[in-house]
Design an enzyme around this catalytic site. Structure first.
Site, mmCIF file in Angstrom:
data_model
loop_
_atom_site.group_PDB
_atom_site.id
_atom_site.type_symbol
_atom_site.label_atom_id
_atom_site.label_comp_id
_atom_site.label_asym_id
_atom_site.label_seq_id
_atom_site.Cartn_x
_atom_site.Cartn_y
_atom_site.Cartn_z
ATOM 1 N N GLU A 211 -1.437 -8.957 3.902
ATOM 2 C CA GLU A 211 -1.376 -9.384 5.305
ATOM 3 C C GLU A 211 -2.761 -9.602 5.896
ATOM 4 O OE1 GLU A 211 -2.326 -5.106 5.767
ATOM 5 O OE2 GLU A 211 -1.146 -6.310 4.353
ATOM 6 N N HIS B 211 -3.516 -5.338 0.377
ATOM 7 C CA HIS B 211 -3.052 -5.735 1.715
ATOM 8 C C HIS B 211 -2.982 -7.257 1.836
ATOM 9 C CE1 HIS B 211 -2.970 -1.849 3.886
ATOM 10 N NE2 HIS B 211 -3.751 -1.495 2.890
ATOM 11 N N CYS C 123 0.829 -1.201 0.000
ATOM 12 C CA CYS C 123 0.000 0.000 0.000
ATOM 13 C C CYS C 123 0.871 1.261 0.000
ATOM 14 C CB CYS C 123 -0.978 -0.021 1.175
ATOM 15 S SG CYS C 123 -2.303 1.196 1.023
#
Length: 256
Positions: A223, A221, A113
């Protein structure tokens, strides 16, 4: 011989913590590095003197630039646009120094990001605020009134460059990703190629073609619930693989 786990530096963001200035990293990043990349995450404060960057990079096996609610100051990429979001000047400065130090030292560099935006700006590219571009739909990105965690769950399609690194990591040329941001790449920096693009034309992943070690960044993202998507798990496995010094061979990269 001991098989030591690699150490991955995870850059932190400036925060107010209990009313005082502090540095923070979301557990999602630390957990992904530890459990999916099989590496040791080390939080790197971003309010450090830029002259420390080379020494810090020398002690790490790879660097991960995380996302943040702060935007990069427009002046850093030559824009006079109004700054429409919280900013973190300490991170703006230190991330740029860290990026150049990592590339100079041949250390793997990854961005998520804001990290993608930092890499593009540090290498000479520019950004645009999606809220100011009528020809770029904001529906795949962060709405002004969106609850941040709910927005993470908003998925959209990206098209991958068939010969790009991301396609090589887990196969396929069409993925579903969760992309949450206001700023996006406007002019791509020299030496970067787009590895993924959303249907509204926003570049969602980049790869550096001339670096000795991987430089790979995604706008989404990976994660966030990484184990729910095979391509995000592949991203983290490659982060760990690269931190161990094992890279996929370079290929001729073309944008999607």
């Amino acid at each position: 011989m001991t098989d030591q786990l690699p150490v991955i530096g995870v850059i932190a963001c400036g925060r107010q913590i209990e009313g005082e200035a502090g540095q923070a990293v979301k557990n999602r990043y630390l957990d992904a590095v530890e459990h999916h990349a099989n590496a040791i995450p080390l939080m790197v404060p971003s309010n450090q003197d830029v002259t420390h960057a080379a020494a810090i990079v020398g002690r790490l096996d790879a660097i991960l630039l995380t996302g943040s609610t702060s935007n990069i100051a427009p002046r850093r990429y030559g824009s006079a646009a109004e700054h429409r979001a919280p900013h973190d000047p300490g991170r703006d400065d230190f991330s740029a120094a860290l990026i150049h130090a990592a590339i100079a030292a041949g250390k793997p560099l990854f961005g998520i990001c804001r990290g993608l935006q930092e890499i593009n700006v540090a290498l000479g590219g520019t950004l645009v605020d999606l809220r100011e571009k009528g020809d770029r739909s904001p529906t795949h990105h962060a709405a002004d009134d969106a609850d941040r965690d709910s927005t993470f769950g908003h998925m959209h399609a990206v098209d991958l460059a068939p010969s790009g690194m991301l396609a090589r990591l887990s196969g396929g040329t069409h993925w579903s990703v969760n992309s949450v941001h206001y700023q996006a790449i406007d002019r791509l920096a020299p030496g970067l190629v787009a590895n993924a693009t959303s249907p509204d034309g926003v570049i969602e992943a980049v790869w550096a073609t001339g670096s000795s070690a991987p430089v790979l960044a995604v706008q989404w993202h990976p994660e966030w619930k990484a184990d729910a998507r095979a391509h995000d798990m592949a991203f983290w496995r490659y982060v760990g693989q690269a931190a161990r010094g094992s890279y996929l061979p370079h290929t001729v990269e073309t944008s999607p």
